[in-house]
Design a protein around this motif. Sequence first.
Motif, PDB file in Angstrom:
ATOM      1  N   THR A  48     -71.032  34.614  98.177  1.00  0.00           N
ATOM      2  CA  THR A  48     -70.746  35.406  96.973  1.00  0.00           C
ATOM      3  C   THR A  48     -69.642  34.781  96.126  1.00  0.00           C
ATOM      4  O   THR A  48     -69.504  35.118  94.954  1.00  0.00           O
ATOM      5  CB  THR A  48     -70.343  36.850  97.338  1.00  0.00           C
ATOM      6  N   CYS A  49     -68.877  33.872  96.688  1.00  0.00           N
ATOM      7  CA  CYS A  49     -67.809  33.194  95.938  1.00  0.00           C
ATOM      8  C   CYS A  49     -68.304  31.887  95.330  1.00  0.00           C
ATOM      9  O   CYS A  49     -67.548  31.189  94.658  1.00  0.00           O
ATOM     10  CB  CYS A  49     -66.619  32.926  96.844  1.00  0.00           C
ATOM     11  N   SER A  50     -69.561  31.561  95.552  1.00  0.00           N
ATOM     12  CA  SER A  50     -70.130  30.309  95.068  1.00  0.00           C
ATOM     13  C   SER A  50     -71.037  30.516  93.860  1.00  0.00           C
ATOM     14  O   SER A  50     -71.540  29.547  93.295  1.00  0.00           O
ATOM     15  CB  SER A  50     -70.957  29.653  96.183  1.00  0.00           C
ATOM     16  N   THR A  51     -71.245  31.737  93.470  1.00  0.00           N
ATOM     17  CA  THR A  51     -72.258  32.040  92.455  1.00  0.00           C
ATOM     18  C   THR A  51     -71.928  31.530  91.062  1.00  0.00           C
ATOM     19  O   THR A  51     -72.809  31.499  90.209  1.00  0.00           O
ATOM     20  CB  THR A  51     -72.517  33.555  92.387  1.00  0.00           C
ATOM     21  N   VAL A  52     -70.701  31.116  90.807  1.00  0.00           N
ATOM     22  CA  VAL A  52     -70.354  30.561  89.495  1.00  0.00           C
ATOM     23  C   VAL A  52     -70.974  29.182  89.297  1.00  0.00           C
ATOM     24  O   VAL A  52     -71.048  28.687  88.179  1.00  0.00           O
ATOM     25  CB  VAL A  52     -68.821  30.480  89.284  1.00  0.00           C
TER      26      VAL A  52
END
Length: 191
Positions: free
Chosen positions: A75-79
């Motif tokens: 979820t912290c990689s979605t950028v």
Amino acid sequence: MNKTCVPPGITKWTIHGLWPTVGEEHKPVFCNNSWPFNEGDIEDLKPKLELQWPSFESHHDEAGFWNMNGRKHGTCSTVLPYLDSEHKYFEVTLSFNIKYDIFSVLEQKGIVPSNEKTYQVKDIENALYDAYRVHPTVYCLPVKSSEQMLSYVELCLNKEPSLIDCVNSTAHCDYSKPVQYPPIVRLDGVM
């Protein structure tokens, strides 16, 4: 659930995770609670995940382990466009495990799993550096049967994604002592 042995079919290094990192810590974590893990989204990847990204922790089955990694780190990689879905996060991570084949790199340098032979931490680091031209993080574990055992290796990536030097070169390794790199012990007893 006893996870002391490696399941059949696993012959090389497996994945522990793909973690966004700021500085030396594996943070941020749990960045988007509105993006819940959906096991169905990675159904087509399960055969590969079971071989390349199994859980060796007794408190997680595979789906629970993937759930935790997806929620905590995915979820912290979605950028990043190439990681902007659950499926992409797991598929790209699997591809990194193939692209950066640590087992084969070590094997090419004569560093192979053995119950008799030991290695120097610096030789392991050098083999990985020679192959990837970046400094990895090599982790060791103290063990009763020898001074220390090779536990895992981290390769660090930037957002491109390209390999970069890891901030830490080793963790819990004593350069003055040999390191054991034991062979895989499978559940069926065959090596």
